[in-house]
Design an enzyme around this catalytic site. Structure first.
Site, PDB file in Angstrom:
ATOM      1  N   GLU A  50       0.849  -1.197   0.000  1.00 52.54           N
ATOM      2  CA  GLU A  50       0.000   0.000   0.000  1.00 52.54           C
ATOM      3  C   GLU A  50       0.881   1.243   0.000  1.00 52.54           C
ATOM      4  OE1 GLU A  50      -2.704   0.981   3.241  1.00 52.54           O
ATOM      5  OE2 GLU A  50      -3.753   2.391   1.938  1.00 52.54           O
ATOM      6  N   GLU A  75       5.186   4.816   3.222  1.00 52.08           N
ATOM      7  CA  GLU A  75       4.688   6.130   3.681  1.00 52.08           C
ATOM      8  C   GLU A  75       5.887   7.029   3.995  1.00 52.08           C
ATOM      9  OE1 GLU A  75       2.972   9.099   4.368  1.00 52.08           O
ATOM     10  OE2 GLU A  75       1.329   7.676   4.131  1.00 52.08           O
ATOM     11  N   ASN A 102      10.056   7.307  -0.163  1.00 52.23           N
ATOM     12  CA  ASN A 102       9.326   7.845  -1.309  1.00 52.23           C
ATOM     13  C   ASN A 102       8.889   6.683  -2.217  1.00 52.23           C
ATOM     14  OD1 ASN A 102       8.489   9.644  -3.339  1.00 52.23           O
ATOM     15  ND2 ASN A 102      10.526   9.599  -4.282  1.00 52.23           N
ATOM     16  N   ASP A 125      -2.813  12.058  -2.252  1.00 57.27           N
ATOM     17  CA  ASP A 125      -2.978  13.522  -2.146  1.00 57.27           C
ATOM     18  C   ASP A 125      -3.527  14.039  -3.480  1.00 57.27           C
ATOM     19  OD1 ASP A 125      -1.969  13.719   0.481  1.00 57.27           O
ATOM     20  OD2 ASP A 125       0.069  13.573  -0.272  1.00 57.27           O
ATOM     21  N   LYS A 129      -5.643  21.938  -6.850  1.00 57.08           N
ATOM     22  CA  LYS A 129      -5.493  23.224  -7.549  1.00 57.08           C
ATOM     23  C   LYS A 129      -4.761  22.972  -8.862  1.00 57.08           C
ATOM     24  CE  LYS A 129      -5.466  26.187  -3.532  1.00 57.08           C
ATOM     25  NZ  LYS A 129      -4.610  26.675  -2.474  1.00 57.08           N
ATOM     26  N   ASP A 161     -11.587  10.413  -3.977  1.00 58.78           N
ATOM     27  CA  ASP A 161     -12.865  11.130  -3.835  1.00 58.78           C
ATOM     28  C   ASP A 161     -12.851  12.394  -4.692  1.00 58.78           C
ATOM     29  OD1 ASP A 161     -10.825  12.081  -2.146  1.00 58.78           O
ATOM     30  OD2 ASP A 161     -12.240  13.053  -0.788  1.00 58.78           O
TER      31      ASP A 161
HETATM   32  C1  LIG Z   1      -4.431  11.825   1.542  1.00 56.44           C
HETATM   33  S1  LIG Z   1      -3.403  10.750   2.434  1.00 56.44           S
HETATM   34  C2  LIG Z   1      -4.286   9.195   2.383  1.00 56.44           C
HETATM   35  C3  LIG Z   1      -3.825   8.214   3.399  1.00 56.44           C
HETATM   36  C4  LIG Z   1      -4.514   6.839   3.369  1.00 56.44           C
HETATM   37  N1  LIG Z   1      -4.338   6.155   2.108  1.00 56.44           N
HETATM   38  C5  LIG Z   1      -5.977   6.947   3.728  1.00 56.44           C
HETATM   39  O1  LIG Z   1      -6.842   6.698   2.877  1.00 56.44           O
HETATM   40  O2  LIG Z   1      -6.258   7.287   4.896  1.00 56.44           O
HETATM   41  C6  LIG Z   1      -2.061  10.475   1.316  1.00 56.44           C
HETATM   42  C7  LIG Z   1      -0.821   9.885   1.986  1.00 56.44           C
HETATM   43  O3  LIG Z   1       0.172   9.631   0.991  1.00 56.44           O
HETATM   44  C8  LIG Z   1       1.452   9.930   1.545  1.00 56.44           C
HETATM   45  N2  LIG Z   1       2.382  10.178   0.442  1.00 56.44           N
HETATM   46  C9  LIG Z   1       2.336  11.213  -0.424  1.00 56.44           C
HETATM   47  N3  LIG Z   1       3.333  11.138  -1.312  1.00 56.44           N
HETATM   48  C10 LIG Z   1       4.041  10.014  -1.006  1.00 56.44           C
HETATM   49  C11 LIG Z   1       5.207   9.398  -1.552  1.00 56.44           C
HETATM   50  N4  LIG Z   1       5.845   9.938  -2.600  1.00 56.44           N
HETATM   51  N5  LIG Z   1       5.649   8.251  -1.003  1.00 56.44           N
HETATM   52  C12 LIG Z   1       5.013   7.716   0.071  1.00 56.44           C
HETATM   53  N6  LIG Z   1       3.899   8.250   0.637  1.00 56.44           N
HETATM   54  C13 LIG Z   1       3.427   9.384   0.108  1.00 56.44           C
HETATM   55  C14 LIG Z   1       1.192  11.139   2.425  1.00 56.44           C
HETATM   56  O4  LIG Z   1       2.202  11.294   3.413  1.00 56.44           O
HETATM   57  C15 LIG Z   1      -0.181  10.820   3.009  1.00 56.44           C
HETATM   58  O5  LIG Z   1      -0.085  10.146   4.250  1.00 56.44           O
END
Ligand SMILES: C[S@@+](CC[C@H](N)C(=O)[O-])C[C@H]1O[C@@H](n2cnc3c(N)ncnc32)[C@H](O)[C@@H]1O
Length: 225
Positions: A50, A75, A102, A125, A129, A161
Site C-alpha cells: 500500500e 509512507e 518515497n 494527495d 489546484k 474522492d
Molecule cells: C491523503 S493521504 C491518504 C492516506 C490513506 N491512504 C488513507 O486513505 O487514509 C495520502 C498519503 O500519501 C502519503 N504520500 C504522499 N506522497 C508520497 C510518496 N511519494 N511516497 C510515500 N507516501 C506518500 C502522504 O504522506 C499521506 O499520508
C-alpha cells in the site's frame, strides 16, 4: 509526534520498519539496494503493497483479515508510520512491514522486479489546484514504476474522492499498454465497484462528508514480453 508515537517509533521500529539504504534525500532509496520479501517475512506468500498508507487503518485491517498474505506499507509521514505500528502491535499483526520512503523509489529500487501481487493507492494527495496537478502521484511517470514491481497478472487498485483525479487516473492507465482494466464497470458504467478489501479511512469519511463520490479503479498488469 505524540509521546506515544515517539515511544512506538523507538520500541516497535525494530520489528516493523524495514531498514533502507538512502541516496541523497532522507526518504530516498539508494539505487541497487533491493530487499528480498521472502527474507523479510520469513516465508513465500502473496505480497500486497500500500502506497501512502497514512495512519495505516486500511493496511492493518487487511493484514489482520488475511494472515496468509504479506503486506508492506509505504509512507513518508513518520507520525502515520508510528500510528500504524501501534495499531499493528495492538492487533497482534505479524504479516505487516513498513517502509519510510518515497514510493516511486520503493517501486523502482527496493522491491525486486515482478515481486508484488497487488499495489494499492487509496486517496492519494489530490493536489486539486490546477497549478499543483503536476505533483499528483498517478501520472504517466508512475506507470513503468508500478509495472516493474507488479508480477504478471498483478493488480493495481486505486480509489479517490476527487472526480478529476479519478478521470486522470483512468486516462493514465487506459493509455498504458502494460495494463488492462480489471473490472466490470458498474458505477455510471465507468468505474470499478468498491473494492471489498478496502476499509473506510478518515480520508474517505471526509470526502463523503463533503458530498464527494468515491471512485475505485483496478488494472491488471499484462504478461511481460
Ligand atoms: C491523503 S493521504 C491518504 C492516506 C490513506 N491512504 C488513507 O486513505 O487514509 C495520502 C498519503 O500519501 C502519503 N504520500 C504522499 N506522497 C508520497 C510518496 N511519494 N511516497 C510515500 N507516501 C506518500 C502522504 O504522506 C499521506 O499520508
Amino acid at each position: 509526534m505524540s509521546d506515544a508515537q515517539d515511544r512506538a517509533w523507538e520500541e516497535l521500529s525494530g520489528r516493523y520498519l524495514l531498514p533502507v539504504e538512502r541516496d541523497a534525500a532522507s526518504t530516498s532509496v539508494l539505487p541497487g539496494s533491493t530487499v528480498d520479501p521472502g527474507a523479510v517475512f520469513g516465508r513465500v506468500a502473496p505480497l500486497v503493497v500500500e502506497i501512502g498508507s497514512g495512519q495505516g487503518h486500511a493496511i492493518v485491517h487487511a493484514a489482520g483479515a488475511q494472515p496468509e498474505v504479506d503486506f508492506l506499507a509505504v509512507e513518508v509521514f513518520r507520525a502515520g508510520l508510528a500510528r500504524t505500528m501501534l495499531d499493528a502491535d495492538r492487533a497482534g499483526v505479524h504479516n505487516l512491514r513498513l517502509v519510510e520512503a518515497n514510493a516511486p523509489e520503493v517501486l523502482e529500487h527496493l522491491l525486486p522486479e515482478g515481486s508484488v501481487d497487488e499495489i494499492w493507492v487509496f486517496f492519494p494527495d489530490p493536489w486539486h489546484k490546477a497549478k499543483h496537478n503536476k505533483r499528483r502521484l498517478i501520472a504517466p511517470a508512475f506507470v513503468p514504476q508500478v509495472a516493474r514491481a507488479l508480477r504478471d497478472g498483478g493488480v493495481l487498485r486505486l480509489a479517490t474522492d476527487w472526480e478529476d483525479y479519478a478521470l486522470q487516473m483512468r486516462d493514465v492507465l487506459s493509455d498504458a499498454d502494460v495494463f488492462a482494466a480489471d473490472f466490470e464497470p458498474d458505477f455510471e458504467g465507468e468505474w470499478a465497484p468498491r473494492f471489498a478489501g478496502r476499509t473506510m479511512t478518515a480520508f474517505e469519511r471526509k470526502g463523503l462528508a463533503k458530498g464527494r463520490e468515491i471512485r475505485d479503479l483496478a488494472y491488471r498488469r499484462l504478461p511481460r514480453g
